[in-house]
Write an enzyme that holds these catalytic residues in place. Sequence first.
Site, PDB file in Angstrom:
ATOM      1  N   ARG A  48     -10.689 -11.181  -0.413  1.00  0.00           N
ATOM      2  CA  ARG A  48     -11.535 -12.105  -1.167  1.00  0.00           C
ATOM      3  C   ARG A  48     -10.928 -13.505  -1.222  1.00  0.00           C
ATOM      4  O   ARG A  48     -11.655 -14.490  -1.385  1.00  0.00           O
ATOM      5  CB  ARG A  48     -11.762 -11.545  -2.578  1.00  0.00           C
ATOM      6  N   LYS A  98       0.838  -1.193   0.000  1.00  0.00           N
ATOM      7  CA  LYS A  98       0.000   0.000   0.000  1.00  0.00           C
ATOM      8  C   LYS A  98       0.878   1.250   0.000  1.00  0.00           C
ATOM      9  O   LYS A  98       1.960   1.257   0.590  1.00  0.00           O
ATOM     10  CB  LYS A  98      -0.895   0.014   1.244  1.00  0.00           C
TER      11      LYS A  98
END
Length: 512
Positions: A360, A286
């Site tokens: 996910r 990130k």
Amino acid sequence: MTALTLSTAAVAGLRADAIVIGVAKGSASKPGGPVVAPGAEAVDQAYDGNLAGVLETLGASGAEGEVTKLPAPAGFKAPLVLAVGLGAQPQEDSGYDAEALRKAAGVAARALSGTKKAAFALPLTDAADAAAVAEGVLLGAYSFDAYKDQGDAKNGKNAKAPLGEAALLGGKPRDKAYKAAVERAVAVSEELNRARDLVNTPPNDLNPEAFAAVAQTAAKEHGIKVQVLDEKALVKGGYGGILGVGAGSASGPRLVKLSYTSSKAKKHIALVGKGITYDSGGISLKPAGHNETMKCDMSGAAAVFAAVVAAARLGLEVNVTGWLALAENMPSGSATRPGDVLRMYSGKTVEVLNTDAEGRLVLADALWAASQEKPDAVVDVATLTGAMVLALGNRTFGIMANDDAFRALVQEAAEEAGEPAWPMPLPEHLRKGMESSTADIANMGERMGGGLVAGLFLREFVGEGITWAHLDIAGPAFNEGGPFGYTPKGGTGSAVRTLVRLAERAAAGELS
């Protein structure tokens, strides 16, 4: 937590540090001026019927969240009156809605931190109103001070303690409906605040193993069956998604299964929570400024954990299984790389195009595991995509589902619980973007509509014929701004009340 009592005592003679009353915004007949809400009649009379005028002089308008303090009238044993804004007045013959009462009680409880006892003289017309005020008090009084220096109480350097006790005036302590409503509020609020604690705990103290240990302790206390799959068990079982996400961390992943069963249950719901105890993004690191709050990426698992324990405490007549998919997503020499292919628990292969689309992957394994038990419905909860925040903002979560009626039921449960939620579609044309020339599916698709793409990915791992919904709580799970209503800064416990309400509706036979 703040102690709660129902009281029929007269407000003037009640020994307390403060009296909380409600004030609404003026109506068409009295524009601009505040209106004293029901419940405060005795206080108004002590001001010779001019309490609204006194409040207006002090600048009060009755706007939602507004707090005005004034000395209690002569003859009252409490020294302070705290008037809290309720917002617009309800229409004739209708009381204040639950959320207005909840917010007002939360604002007042937070304003009274450091106070030993307060009497809440807010509008109570029935047990549901009492429950709303009770929830507002317990959630609004919340604070997370575990890592703060408490200082020297004698020198006044210690942090203010939460409100010690709240007496709900107008409540009926001998009425079964009132008692049950407040007991439910206490159970749900305590577990929601436990979820907040977990979200707020620094990731150096809450890794997957530590989270699993918390779940084991709570399960033992409340008669919930618990199973924890460690790294060896995950390897043996073929949980490639959870293992792939956790591969770069020194703290190994876990899959925790919590099973609450009722002998009277006719329905079974499974709840699946994303539990990334810290998300660096992995190799797809990130950017600066996006890491500081990533301890909150396990908010979905915290919500599922709290909801299962609350269902057990309430003795709901429904079987509830919670799946906590726990991992830490870190970059290292052993981390999953963009371009790697993972074989999931379902047997499908996934090409990992972005290691920061990790939620996910852990959910996919847990969804497939939950599907093997053939529950009547599966709901997953996750801080899954920034795209959902862009779509719905910081206070509303999105709901996707493979069944329109079930999606509507989940939204109704959220509305009843007081949690803003909005139905979102699963456009079939977006599935094409996840096609991979190497694997069965890729973990990324089109950038636009990214929250919907994530939902479509998850749908691939729900067992055939099983009703499923996905809650993307990325916006409301962590409040980076100032507190509002009964919502504190930091972890919020988003979706806990929705899941509990959904379990109650399942127990009532409302699942098809």
